[in-house]
Design an enzyme around this catalytic site. Structure first.
Site, PDB file in Angstrom:
ATOM      1  N   GLU A   1      46.634  50.382  31.408  1.00 18.04           N
ATOM      2  CA  GLU A   1      45.333  49.866  31.868  1.00 18.04           C
ATOM      3  C   GLU A   1      44.638  50.926  32.731  1.00 18.04           C
ATOM      4  O   GLU A   1      43.421  51.075  32.705  1.00 18.04           O
ATOM      5  CB  GLU A   1      45.532  48.590  32.687  1.00 18.04           C
ATOM      6  CG  GLU A   1      44.232  48.049  33.297  1.00 18.04           C
ATOM      7  CD  GLU A   1      44.401  46.722  34.025  1.00 18.04           C
ATOM      8  OE1 GLU A   1      45.541  46.258  34.180  1.00 18.04           O
ATOM      9  OE2 GLU A   1      43.371  46.154  34.435  1.00 18.04           O
TER      10      GLU A   1
ATOM     11  N   PRO B   1      12.850  19.282  54.285  1.00 16.66           N
ATOM     12  CA  PRO B   1      13.369  19.830  53.023  1.00 16.66           C
ATOM     13  C   PRO B   1      14.233  18.807  52.273  1.00 16.66           C
ATOM     14  O   PRO B   1      14.146  18.699  51.048  1.00 16.66           O
ATOM     15  CB  PRO B   1      14.206  21.045  53.462  1.00 16.66           C
ATOM     16  CG  PRO B   1      13.673  21.419  54.798  1.00 16.66           C
ATOM     17  CD  PRO B   1      13.208  20.141  55.435  1.00 16.66           C
TER      18      PRO B   1
ATOM     19  N   ASP C   1      36.163  25.583  42.012  1.00 14.04           N
ATOM     20  CA  ASP C   1      36.147  24.182  42.454  1.00 14.04           C
ATOM     21  C   ASP C   1      37.303  23.378  41.861  1.00 14.04           C
ATOM     22  O   ASP C   1      37.774  22.420  42.461  1.00 14.04           O
ATOM     23  CB  ASP C   1      34.838  23.499  42.019  1.00 14.04           C
ATOM     24  CG  ASP C   1      33.775  23.624  43.099  1.00 14.04           C
ATOM     25  OD1 ASP C   1      34.101  24.097  44.200  1.00 14.04           O
ATOM     26  OD2 ASP C   1      32.613  23.257  42.820  1.00 14.04           O
TER      27      ASP C   1
ATOM     28  N   GLU D   1      49.792  31.433  43.660  1.00 14.35           N
ATOM     29  CA  GLU D   1      48.807  30.847  44.577  1.00 14.35           C
ATOM     30  C   GLU D   1      48.050  29.679  43.928  1.00 14.35           C
ATOM     31  O   GLU D   1      47.567  28.789  44.612  1.00 14.35           O
ATOM     32  CB  GLU D   1      47.819  31.921  45.067  1.00 14.35           C
ATOM     33  CG  GLU D   1      46.851  32.481  44.021  1.00 14.35           C
ATOM     34  CD  GLU D   1      47.423  33.641  43.193  1.00 14.35           C
ATOM     35  OE1 GLU D   1      48.663  33.788  43.164  1.00 14.35           O
ATOM     36  OE2 GLU D   1      46.633  34.373  42.573  1.00 14.35           O
TER      37      GLU D   1
ATOM     38  N   GLY E   1      25.766  25.884  47.670  1.00 14.72           N
ATOM     39  CA  GLY E   1      26.665  26.304  48.743  1.00 14.72           C
ATOM     40  C   GLY E   1      26.889  25.238  49.805  1.00 14.72           C
ATOM     41  O   GLY E   1      27.275  25.534  50.927  1.00 14.72           O
TER      42      GLY E   1
ATOM     43  N   GLY F   1      44.424  41.832  40.150  1.00 14.35           N
ATOM     44  CA  GLY F   1      43.258  42.705  40.039  1.00 14.35           C
ATOM     45  C   GLY F   1      43.189  43.330  38.668  1.00 14.35           C
ATOM     46  O   GLY F   1      44.118  43.201  37.869  1.00 14.35           O
TER      47      GLY F   1
ATOM     48  N   CYS G   1      50.846  39.329  40.370  1.00 17.69           N
ATOM     49  CA  CYS G   1      50.313  39.796  39.094  1.00 17.69           C
ATOM     50  C   CYS G   1      50.128  41.316  39.091  1.00 17.69           C
ATOM     51  O   CYS G   1      51.096  42.046  38.911  1.00 17.69           O
ATOM     52  CB  CYS G   1      49.039  39.043  38.740  1.00 17.69           C
ATOM     53  SG  CYS G   1      48.701  39.115  36.971  1.00 17.69           S
TER      54      CYS G   1
ATOM     55  N   GLY H   1      49.889  43.035  41.554  1.00 15.85           N
ATOM     56  CA  GLY H   1      50.771  43.442  42.652  1.00 15.85           C
ATOM     57  C   GLY H   1      52.209  43.651  42.193  1.00 15.85           C
ATOM     58  O   GLY H   1      52.962  44.412  42.801  1.00 15.85           O
TER      59      GLY H   1
ATOM     60  N   GLY I   1      29.080  22.926  49.559  1.00 17.79           N
ATOM     61  CA  GLY I   1      30.456  22.422  49.487  1.00 17.79           C
ATOM     62  C   GLY I   1      30.521  21.138  48.678  1.00 17.79           C
ATOM     63  O   GLY I   1      31.234  20.205  49.036  1.00 17.79           O
ATOM     64  N   LYS I   2      29.765  21.130  47.578  1.00 19.48           N
ATOM     65  CA  LYS I   2      29.736  19.921  46.744  1.00 19.48           C
ATOM     66  C   LYS I   2      31.117  19.591  46.185  1.00 19.48           C
ATOM     67  O   LYS I   2      31.523  18.432  46.142  1.00 19.48           O
ATOM     68  CB  LYS I   2      28.778  20.174  45.568  1.00 19.48           C
ATOM     69  CG  LYS I   2      27.919  18.991  45.256  1.00 19.48           C
ATOM     70  CD  LYS I   2      26.988  19.242  44.087  1.00 19.48           C
ATOM     71  CE  LYS I   2      26.368  20.592  44.084  1.00 19.48           C
ATOM     72  NZ  LYS I   2      26.322  21.209  42.769  1.00 19.48           N
TER      73      LYS I   2
ATOM     74  N   HIS J   1      50.578  33.888  38.936  1.00 19.10           N
ATOM     75  CA  HIS J   1      49.695  33.635  40.079  1.00 19.10           C
ATOM     76  C   HIS J   1      50.195  32.385  40.803  1.00 19.10           C
ATOM     77  O   HIS J   1      49.629  31.298  40.635  1.00 19.10           O
ATOM     78  CB  HIS J   1      48.252  33.429  39.597  1.00 19.10           C
ATOM     79  CG  HIS J   1      47.598  34.697  39.157  1.00 19.10           C
ATOM     80  ND1 HIS J   1      47.072  35.600  40.035  1.00 19.10           N
ATOM     81  CD2 HIS J   1      47.426  35.210  37.929  1.00 19.10           C
ATOM     82  CE1 HIS J   1      46.573  36.624  39.372  1.00 19.10           C
ATOM     83  NE2 HIS J   1      46.786  36.416  38.084  1.00 19.10           N
TER      84      HIS J   1
HETATM   85  N1  GLN Z   1      45.124  43.806  35.203  1.00 12.41           N
HETATM   86  C1  GLN Z   1      46.423  43.279  35.009  1.00 12.41           C
HETATM   87  C2  GLN Z   1      46.617  42.718  33.618  1.00 12.41           C
HETATM   88  O1  GLN Z   1      45.682  42.504  32.913  1.00 12.41           O
HETATM   89  C3  GLN Z   1      46.727  42.218  36.046  1.00 12.41           C
HETATM   90  C4  GLN Z   1      45.890  41.014  35.905  1.00 12.41           C
HETATM   91  C5  GLN Z   1      45.856  40.172  37.142  1.00 12.41           C
HETATM   92  O2  GLN Z   1      46.224  40.624  38.218  1.00 12.41           O
HETATM   93  N2  GLN Z   1      45.408  38.936  37.011  1.00 12.41           N
HETATM   94  O3  GLN Z   1      47.733  42.494  33.199  1.00 12.41           O
END
Ligand code: GLN
Length: 603
Positions: free
Chosen positions: A445, A225, A105, A552, A48, A394, A421, A423, A50-51, A550
């Site tokens: 799902e 240490p 990383d 981001e 931890g 998610g 995704c 979302g 921050g290597k 994604h």
């Molecule tokens: N659970 C969704 C899927 O498998 C969305 C995946 C995610 O948000 N990375 O398609």
């Protein structure tokens, strides 16, 4: 195989490699000993520190000088990749363009170096052992007993040299996961020790990252240490060339002197690496301290450095920092997720918002809203004061109802919305239920026997269901509808490239019904019926955009991601900054759309 002889390394002495020699060192074809130098970053005292941030910042300042750098992270765990890791425990799973699911990383390296990485830049113990065992079954070890040394260490050395060869790197940066003394990284440390002997001291530089404690009861920094742990490194046969001391505040001269004395490292190579306000200022801090000069000197690289290139890279970077620090218009954006207590699970989103904020002149505050606590009854209250919301990626059922409630509220009340995704899938479910009247719409799902499965398994993924590895992973192109909001955000681009990690998608059967009711699918896969971007017309909503990708993951400080810029601008407008002023705040010199077009064209 015969290794080219070079006086400055010991590979010549190893001579002919065969099953007879103890110097078992497999070499990739085309490897030129001495061409690539290696910087090895190891951590001591604790994890931890921050290597990854340290190592990527160091790589960046050498890259700024015009050197070709290639990072690699050696991860101790036995998983072959990070795909199955729980973000609660390990932080976000980062996805590379070639589909590799890896440690977060790697995201730090990509952002810092503004460079796309590949599976060559990430290795786990799982990968190393799998290769060794496959080679053993294939009889590649010529009847020998297969051992940690030389075969497993040989595999590690092979990976490092493969990267050096493929990247034609001047410097390979090796980040060894974990801490010196761990069982699981001991053979990585042994491999680089062997390799430093083979490549010769002029081609190898060991950097130890250590930690200086400062117990509040004492009110002073203590070096014991760090000293004890640096001894562990010596015991492993490695004498660090440079020591970087992590600490909350600048490390005192007295402490640096102690470290220098006990570790036999000159004072001018013992550096203080104290906390600072942004990871992006660390490179300048390292340069200010002279770590770049020390590495260049130790590795004899001064002939290859380009001071004009460095000057211009520093200016560009400084302009980003200035924008980041000077972004003053406060806006608040809510992240409605499941892993809200572990910020590392959303690391790339946090960075993408920071980049977009710097670009658009906004100082973005994040508010974390646990979707499991959200419902139609409390959503108005929970989202009060937010100028924009994100429903991020998610998996699974938990918190889904809260996310649907959030999207409904944002859609009906004109709150800028960005869906990433999951979302996007949630936005489709919400729209199908509440606008198209498909009251039982859901994702398989969430509800496997759902009667109106607007979100379902990808057709081609269904065939491989149950075999594992059935995610759609990595970089894919998106074709954008001309004139759409997404096309406009991307500077009129017709094709962009983003990274994906999903198993489910919009079922094409429902696309017509959704579109008839006003949802626009403005980004699609060029070769499959996969909906990749959706939006609502501006006449209906100020900013409602979602993507199956994604975005981001590909936002960089110098290349902010257009969807996030769109969200931040809409949030600024929502907060009362007039739309025409939002455009004026926009930074020049940071160029989101140019690079998107280029990336898609190369694909
Ligand atoms: N659970 C969704 C899927 O498998 C969305 C995946 C995610 O948000 N990375 O398609």
């Amino acid at each position: 195989m015969v290794i080219a002889m070079r006086p400055e390394n010991n590979l010549s002495r190893i001579g002919h490699l065969s099953e007879e020699t103890e110097f078992f060192t497999p070499m990739p074809t085309g490897y030129q000993p001495g061409k690539t130098k290696y910087v090895i970053v190891v951590g001591t005292v604790m994890s931890g520190l921050g290597k990854g941030i340290f190592s990527s910042s160091l790589a960046k300042i050498l890259q700024d000088k015009g050197l070709v750098v290639a990072p690699i992270k050696l991860e101790g765990y036995l998983n072959r990749d990070s795909g199955t890791l729980n973000p609660f425990r390990h932080g976000e799973v980062f996805v590379l363009d070639d589909g590799m699911e890896c440690d977060m990383d790697l995201g730090t390296y990509e952002r810092m170096l503004n460079q796309d990485l590949s599976r060559l830049n990430f290795t786990t113990s799982g990968q190393i052992f799998s290769s060794v065992l496959e080679k053993e079954r294939a009889g590649r070890y010529l009847g020998r007993d297969v051992q940690m040394i030389p075969h497993v260490t040989g595999e590690v050395k092979l990976r490092l040299r493969e990267l050096a060869t493929a990247a034609e790197a001047d410097v390979v940066f090796v980040e060894i996961g974990g801490t010196v003394g761990d069982v699981e990284n001991a053979y990585f440390i042994e491999a680089v020790r062997e390799m430093s002997y083979e490549e010769g001291p002029a081609n190898f530089c060991f950097v130890a990252l250590t930690y200086i404690v400062a117990p509040t009861a004492l009110g002073e920094q203590k070096s014991k240490p760090a000293q004890m742990n640096l001894k562990l490194l010596n015991a492993a046969g490695i004498h660090p060339n440079i020591i970087a001391c992590r600490a909350a505040s600048p490390v005192s001269t007295k402490v640096r002197e102690k470290i220098a004395l006990f570790a036999n490292v000159p004072m001018d190579r013992v550096f203080s690496m104290h906390d600072c306000d942004s990871v992006y200022v660390i490179s300048e801090m390292l340069r200010g301290a002279g770590i770049d000069a020390a590495v260049i000197d130790l590795l004899g690289l001064s002939d290859k450095t380009d001071s004009a290139a460095e000057e211009s890279a520093r200016k560009t970077w400084a302009s980003y920092i200035a924008r980041f620090r000077g972004a003053l218009h406060p806006v608040t954006i809510g992240i409605i997720g499941k892993y809200t207590t572990v910020r590392d699970s959303y690391a790339s989103i946090i960075h993408a918002i920071e980049h977009a904020g710097a670009y658009a002149g906004a100082k973005v505050q994040l508010e974390w809203v646990d979707s499991a606590d959200l419902s139609d009854a409390n959503v108005a209250d929970r989202l009060r004061g937010l100028h924009g919301v994100i429903v991020p990626g998610g998996f699974g059922v938990r918190g889904v109802d809260g996310k649907i409630a959030c999207v409904k509220y944002a859609r009906e009340h004109g709150i800028p919305y960005l869906g990433l995704c999951y979302g996007m899938q949630i936005a489709v479910i919400e729209f199908a239920r509440n606008v198209c009247g498909l009251t039982h719409a859901c994702s398989t799902e969430i509800e496997p026997d759902c009667p109106q499965p607007v979100i379902d398994l990808l057709p081609e993924q269904k065939k491989i269901e149950g075999l594992g590895g059935n995610m759609r992973l990595g970089g894919f192109d998106l074709v954008l509808t001309p004139g759409s909001m997404i096309a406009e955000l991307c500077g009129g681009a017709e094709r962009i490239r983003l990274r994906f990690r999903h198993r489910y998608e919009v079922d094409p059967k429902y696309v017509a019904a959704l579109e008839e009711h006003g949802l626009i699918f403005s980004g699609r896969s060029p070769d499959h019926p996969i909906m990749q971007v959706l939006e609502l017309p501006r006449s209906k909503h100020p900013f409602f955009l979602a993507t199956q990708a994604h975005p981001e993951l590909t936002s960089r400080p110098l290349r902010p991601q257009p969807m996030f810029i769109g969200l931040v601008r809409a949030a600024l407008t929502k907060s009362g900054v007039l739309a025409e002023n939002v455009r004026e705040l926009t930074a020049r010199g940071m160029s989101p759309s140019d690079s998107l077009g280029a990336t898609a064209a190369q694909a």
